[in-house]
Write a protein that holds these residues in place. Structure first.
Motif, PDB file in Angstrom:
ATOM      1  N   TYR A  84      -3.693  -4.345  -6.584  1.00 37.11           N
ATOM      2  CA  TYR A  84      -2.949  -4.627  -5.351  1.00 37.11           C
ATOM      3  C   TYR A  84      -2.654  -6.122  -5.243  1.00 37.11           C
ATOM      4  O   TYR A  84      -3.550  -6.932  -5.069  1.00 37.11           O
ATOM      5  CB  TYR A  84      -3.794  -4.129  -4.178  1.00 37.11           C
ATOM      6  N   LEU A 124       0.820  -1.216   0.000  1.00 31.95           N
ATOM      7  CA  LEU A 124       0.000   0.000   0.000  1.00 31.95           C
ATOM      8  C   LEU A 124       0.852   1.264   0.000  1.00 31.95           C
ATOM      9  O   LEU A 124       0.478   2.267  -0.590  1.00 31.95           O
ATOM     10  CB  LEU A 124      -0.938   0.009   1.218  1.00 31.95           C
ATOM     11  N   THR A 177      -7.694  -7.346  -0.059  1.00 28.47           N
ATOM     12  CA  THR A 177      -7.140  -5.994  -0.189  1.00 28.47           C
ATOM     13  C   THR A 177      -6.973  -5.424   1.221  1.00 28.47           C
ATOM     14  O   THR A 177      -5.877  -5.081   1.628  1.00 28.47           O
ATOM     15  CB  THR A 177      -8.039  -5.093  -1.059  1.00 28.47           C
ATOM     16  N   LEU A 178      -8.070  -5.365   1.973  1.00 22.56           N
ATOM     17  CA  LEU A 178      -7.967  -4.940   3.374  1.00 22.56           C
ATOM     18  C   LEU A 178      -7.879  -6.143   4.307  1.00 22.56           C
ATOM     19  O   LEU A 178      -7.140  -6.130   5.285  1.00 22.56           O
ATOM     20  CB  LEU A 178      -9.197  -4.102   3.770  1.00 22.56           C
ATOM     21  N   ILE A 228      -8.336   0.966  -4.813  1.00 28.78           N
ATOM     22  CA  ILE A 228      -7.376  -0.109  -4.551  1.00 28.78           C
ATOM     23  C   ILE A 228      -8.141  -1.421  -4.584  1.00 28.78           C
ATOM     24  O   ILE A 228      -9.103  -1.613  -3.829  1.00 28.78           O
ATOM     25  CB  ILE A 228      -6.670   0.070  -3.181  1.00 28.78           C
ATOM     26  N   PHE A 244     -11.697   1.329  -1.219  1.00 30.57           N
ATOM     27  CA  PHE A 244     -10.898   0.157  -0.849  1.00 30.57           C
ATOM     28  C   PHE A 244     -11.730  -1.109  -1.028  1.00 30.57           C
ATOM     29  O   PHE A 244     -12.799  -1.229  -0.424  1.00 30.57           O
ATOM     30  CB  PHE A 244     -10.466   0.229   0.622  1.00 30.57           C
ATOM     31  N   ALA A 297      -2.790  -0.423   6.687  1.00 32.74           N
ATOM     32  CA  ALA A 297      -4.062   0.008   6.077  1.00 32.74           C
ATOM     33  C   ALA A 297      -4.864   0.881   7.040  1.00 32.74           C
ATOM     34  O   ALA A 297      -5.457   1.892   6.633  1.00 32.74           O
ATOM     35  CB  ALA A 297      -4.886  -1.205   5.656  1.00 32.74           C
TER      36      ALA A 297
END
Length: 254
Positions: A215, A9, A32-33, A189, A27, A87
């Motif tokens: 990502y 990130l 991703t998260l 993202i 997001f 994040a």
């Protein structure tokens, strides 16, 4: 602008730095998260379904209901963790600058096996990890999506936009039409290039600057290392026989 690939990130740091109150940051959630801790689940729900189908086909092909039951059983049992700890800091810093930050997932919005309220479950999973997007739009607008996909519509709740399996580009366009605010810049993202492209295309006719980031952290840092297939096969077979998911830790202790 445009779409670029990142593994971390922090590689999008300059773009995050330049974000302000006229920016909307999107997001993605899964991979991703947030990711599931157990190795067999690193490739997400799609990877899990493939494993389940392959194992079940030796006995009898699986119905959609059975798949949903098994997948939701796993989702409720496994631990969810942040893909990158940073994040949370990045999101807080963006929120401090009054940039509008939301989660944007292609997740389904109707009951999923044992999970009756998928939307709330997603929101709660993020909250447990220290992430809330509720401040992005206050008061939260009543967004009405008319278009259905397999009996489900997109939903926006507490700063989380779920596309219900529809392409993200069209859903975002509808979303922006119904908020009385238009960003000058959108930063997205996502681990799926197809979703980034669909949003970029949807914004083409709008006068909005778009920066998309594909990502690849989970792919590069976890999946390419390879997973313990023996462990994964044991977990899948145990799940099919007993309706219970054993975490990596539980199998190692067995």
């Amino acid at each position: 602008g445009g779409i670029s690939k990142i593994t971390y990130l922090r590689e999008a740091g300059e773009v995050f730095e330049a974000a302000d109150a006229n920016s909307l940051i999107l997001f993605d959630i899964d991979r991703t998260l947030v990711m599931m801790r157990d190795q067999a689940l690193w490739s997400g729900k799609t990877g899990l379904r493939k494993r389940l189908q392959a194992a079940a086909n030796k006995i009898h092909p699986m119905t959609q209901e059975e798949q949903d039951f098994f997948v939701s059983t796993v989702l409720l049992k496994t631990s969810h963790e942040l893909v990158e700890q940073i994040a949370v800091e990045i999101i807080h810093a963006l929120q401090e600058k009054n940039a509008r930050v939301i989660a944007f997932t292609s997740s389904r919005t109707v009951q999923y096996g044992c999970i009756s309220d998928v939307v709330q479950w997603k929101i709660d999973t993020l909250k447990l990890l220290g992430i809330s997007f509720a401040s992005a739009f206050q008061p939260s607008p009543q967004i009405h999506f008319s278009q259905e996909n397999n009996g489900q519509r997109p939903v926006f709740r507490e700063g989380v936009l779920l596309s219900g399996g529809q392409e993200k580009g069209g859903v975002l366009k509808k979303f922006l039409e119904q908020t009385d605010w238009l960003p000058m810049k959108i930063i997205m993202i996502d681990d799926r290039i197809s979703e980034l492209v669909s949003v970029e295309n949807a914004l083409d006719s709008q006068n909005i600057d778009f920066s998309g980031f594909e990502y690849n952290y989970v792919k590069k840092v976890f999946i390419e290392k390879g997973i313990n297939e023996e462990l994964a096969n044991f977990q899948i077979n145990y799940l099919l026989e007993n309706g219970v998911w054993l975490t990596d830790e539980e199998v190692i202790l067995k």
